[in-house]
Design a protein around this motif. Structure first.
Motif, PDB file in Angstrom:
ATOM      1  N   GLY A 139       0.710  -1.076  -0.063  1.00 26.57           N
ATOM      2  CA  GLY A 139      -0.204   0.159   0.168  1.00 26.57           C
ATOM      3  C   GLY A 139       0.709   1.248   0.233  1.00 26.57           C
ATOM      4  N   PRO A 140       0.416   2.451  -0.288  1.00 27.00           N
ATOM      5  CA  PRO A 140       1.318   3.912   0.106  1.00 27.00           C
ATOM      6  C   PRO A 140       1.254   3.955   1.322  1.00 27.00           C
ATOM      7  CG  PRO A 140      -1.570   3.997  -0.597  1.00 27.00           C
ATOM      8  CD  PRO A 140      -0.791   2.840  -0.297  1.00 27.00           C
ATOM      9  N   THR A 141       2.937   4.918   0.538  1.00 27.11           N
ATOM     10  CA  THR A 141       3.693   4.623   2.619  1.00 27.11           C
ATOM     11  C   THR A 141       4.145   6.367   2.365  1.00 27.11           C
ATOM     12  OG1 THR A 141       5.683   3.877   1.045  1.00 27.11           O
ATOM     13  CG2 THR A 141       4.224   2.649   2.693  1.00 27.11           C
ATOM     14  N   PRO A 142       4.438   7.120   3.243  1.00 32.87           N
ATOM     15  CA  PRO A 142       5.071   9.084   3.143  1.00 32.87           C
ATOM     16  C   PRO A 142       6.468   7.564   2.595  1.00 32.87           C
ATOM     17  CG  PRO A 142       4.677   7.865   5.468  1.00 32.87           C
ATOM     18  CD  PRO A 142       4.464   7.034   4.238  1.00 32.87           C
ATOM     19  N   GLY A 143       6.953   9.075   2.213  1.00 38.65           N
ATOM     20  CA  GLY A 143       8.715   8.914   1.848  1.00 38.65           C
ATOM     21  C   GLY A 143       8.426   8.552   0.082  1.00 38.65           C
ATOM     22  N   VAL A 144       9.501   7.938  -0.131  1.00 36.21           N
ATOM     23  CA  VAL A 144      10.184   6.988  -1.132  1.00 36.21           C
ATOM     24  C   VAL A 144      10.550   5.354  -0.888  1.00 36.21           C
ATOM     25  CG1 VAL A 144      11.631   7.196  -2.898  1.00 36.21           C
ATOM     26  CG2 VAL A 144      10.910   9.199  -1.545  1.00 36.21           C
TER      27      VAL A 144
ATOM     28  N   ILE B 256      17.987   6.908   0.002  1.00 38.37           N
ATOM     29  CA  ILE B 256      18.853   7.739   0.068  1.00 38.37           C
ATOM     30  C   ILE B 256      19.686   8.232   0.148  1.00 38.37           C
ATOM     31  CG2 ILE B 256      18.989   6.000   2.419  1.00 38.37           C
ATOM     32  CD1 ILE B 256      21.589   4.922   1.099  1.00 38.37           C
ATOM     33  N   GLU B 257      19.443   7.768  -2.207  1.00 37.03           N
ATOM     34  CA  GLU B 257      20.041   8.731  -2.844  1.00 37.03           C
ATOM     35  C   GLU B 257      18.879   8.120  -4.033  1.00 37.03           C
ATOM     36  OE1 GLU B 257      23.932   7.564  -3.999  1.00 37.03           O
ATOM     37  OE2 GLU B 257      24.985   6.977  -1.672  1.00 37.03           O
ATOM     38  N   GLY B 258      19.308  10.035  -4.121  1.00 39.39           N
ATOM     39  CA  GLY B 258      18.088  10.239  -6.478  1.00 39.39           C
ATOM     40  C   GLY B 258      17.126  11.054  -5.698  1.00 39.39           C
ATOM     41  N   GLU B 259      16.463  11.387  -6.880  1.00 38.33           N
ATOM     42  CA  GLU B 259      16.299  12.732  -6.947  1.00 38.33           C
ATOM     43  C   GLU B 259      14.832  13.087  -6.055  1.00 38.33           C
ATOM     44  OE1 GLU B 259      13.065  13.727 -11.057  1.00 38.33           O
ATOM     45  OE2 GLU B 259      14.037  11.852 -11.337  1.00 38.33           O
ATOM     46  N   PHE B 260      14.344  12.136  -5.379  1.00 39.56           N
ATOM     47  CA  PHE B 260      13.176  12.282  -4.724  1.00 39.56           C
ATOM     48  C   PHE B 260      14.123  12.146  -3.059  1.00 39.56           C
ATOM     49  CE2 PHE B 260      11.317  11.603  -8.313  1.00 39.56           C
ATOM     50  CZ  PHE B 260      10.411  12.921  -8.787  1.00 39.56           C
ATOM     51  N   ASP B 261      15.405  12.028  -3.212  1.00 41.40           N
ATOM     52  CA  ASP B 261      16.022  12.041  -1.322  1.00 41.40           C
ATOM     53  C   ASP B 261      15.271  12.718  -0.933  1.00 41.40           C
ATOM     54  OD1 ASP B 261      17.008  14.390  -2.404  1.00 41.40           O
ATOM     55  OD2 ASP B 261      19.295  12.858  -2.030  1.00 41.40           O
ATOM     56  N   ASP B 262      14.868  14.183  -1.013  1.00 40.39           N
ATOM     57  CA  ASP B 262      14.482  15.251  -0.285  1.00 40.39           C
ATOM     58  C   ASP B 262      12.798  15.156   0.873  1.00 40.39           C
ATOM     59  OD1 ASP B 262      13.369  15.841  -2.701  1.00 40.39           O
ATOM     60  OD2 ASP B 262      12.602  17.990  -2.027  1.00 40.39           O
ATOM     61  N   LEU B 263      12.690  13.740   0.189  1.00 38.50           N
ATOM     62  CA  LEU B 263      11.362  13.298   0.422  1.00 38.50           C
ATOM     63  C   LEU B 263      11.415  12.200   1.240  1.00 38.50           C
ATOM     64  CD1 LEU B 263       8.867  13.923  -2.444  1.00 38.50           C
ATOM     65  CD2 LEU B 263       8.693  15.294  -0.661  1.00 38.50           C
ATOM     66  N   ALA B 264      12.699  11.482   1.205  1.00 36.10           N
ATOM     67  CA  ALA B 264      12.422   9.955   1.772  1.00 36.10           C
ATOM     68  C   ALA B 264      12.027  10.098   3.623  1.00 36.10           C
ATOM     69  CB  ALA B 264      14.048   9.735   1.825  1.00 36.10           C
ATOM     70  N   VAL B 265      11.446   9.318   4.074  1.00 36.55           N
ATOM     71  CA  VAL B 265      11.705   9.268   5.951  1.00 36.55           C
ATOM     72  C   VAL B 265      12.845   9.127   6.713  1.00 36.55           C
ATOM     73  CG1 VAL B 265      10.620   8.119   7.423  1.00 36.55           C
ATOM     74  CG2 VAL B 265       8.972   8.667   5.518  1.00 36.55           C
ATOM     75  N   ALA B 266      13.441  10.094   7.354  1.00 31.27           N
ATOM     76  CA  ALA B 266      14.513   9.752   8.164  1.00 31.27           C
ATOM     77  C   ALA B 266      14.176   8.567   8.706  1.00 31.27           C
ATOM     78  CB  ALA B 266      14.316  10.577   9.084  1.00 31.27           C
ATOM     79  N   PRO B 267      15.411   7.354   9.371  1.00 29.07           N
ATOM     80  CA  PRO B 267      15.817   6.135   9.870  1.00 29.07           C
ATOM     81  C   PRO B 267      14.634   6.498  11.073  1.00 29.07           C
ATOM     82  CG  PRO B 267      17.660   6.857   9.149  1.00 29.07           C
ATOM     83  CD  PRO B 267      16.617   7.488   8.767  1.00 29.07           C
ATOM     84  N   THR B 268      14.740   7.729  11.773  1.00 22.16           N
ATOM     85  CA  THR B 268      13.989   7.510  13.077  1.00 22.16           C
ATOM     86  C   THR B 268      12.425   7.696  13.395  1.00 22.16           C
ATOM     87  OG1 THR B 268      14.695  10.257  13.330  1.00 22.16           O
ATOM     88  CG2 THR B 268      15.993   9.223  14.715  1.00 22.16           C
TER      89      THR B 268
END
Length: 150
Positions: free
Chosen positions: A103-108, A132-144
């Motif tokens: 299903g849909p998730t936040p982040g990438v 962690i690296e790529g075009e949309f890395d600013d939208l990725a969810v932090a590990p925490t």
């Protein structure tokens, strides 16, 4: 790309995977190799891209994904885009009925699914990773803030 056509390349150096991902997850599509779940996002784009592969048939593309652990890298190349690098965040075995993993998730997110144990349809091995690296890395969810998607 149309159903059954190549959409991306997946590389997982730790387990010597370098394969083309096709569109679709039915038997015909998976005979060619790993298949992209059509209701999710494209790998490396916002949302949850789910890739399914067999462990014991059709070349056994996901035979060894059970060896992936926290922090392992997965690379995805989509033509015309920057290479997306994902980090494994969690692996779980779930029931086939737990379709929420797609299903849909936040982040990438990148979700890899195969059978468990090998050759059985009783359970699903699910590996989830975050960009962690790529075009949309600013939208990725932090590990925490990251959580396994069920």
């Amino acid at each position: 790309p149309g159903y059954g056509e190549a959409v991306a390349r997946i590389r997982i150096p730790k387990i010597a995977i370098d394969l083309v991902i096709g569109v679709g997850t039915d038997d015909a599509a998976l005979q060619k190799g790993p298949g992209l779940w059509t209701s999710g996002s494209t790998p490396g784009s916002p949302g949850n891209a789910t890739v399914v592969g067999h462990r014991t048939t059709y070349g056994s593309p996901f035979r060894n994904i059970d060896e992936l652990i926290l922090g392992d890298r997965i690379e995805i190349e989509v033509p015309g885009r920057e290479t997306a690098v994902f980090e494994v965040r969690e692996t779980q075995v779930v029931a086939p009925s737990e379709v929420g993993v797609t299903g849909p998730t936040p982040g990438v997110r990148l979700t890899l699914i195969t059978c468990d144990p090998p050759g059985s349809t009783g359970r699903r091995l699910v590996v989830q990773a975050e960009l962690i690296e790529g075009e949309f890395d600013d939208l990725a969810v932090a590990p925490t803030d990251w959580q396994f998607q069920r």
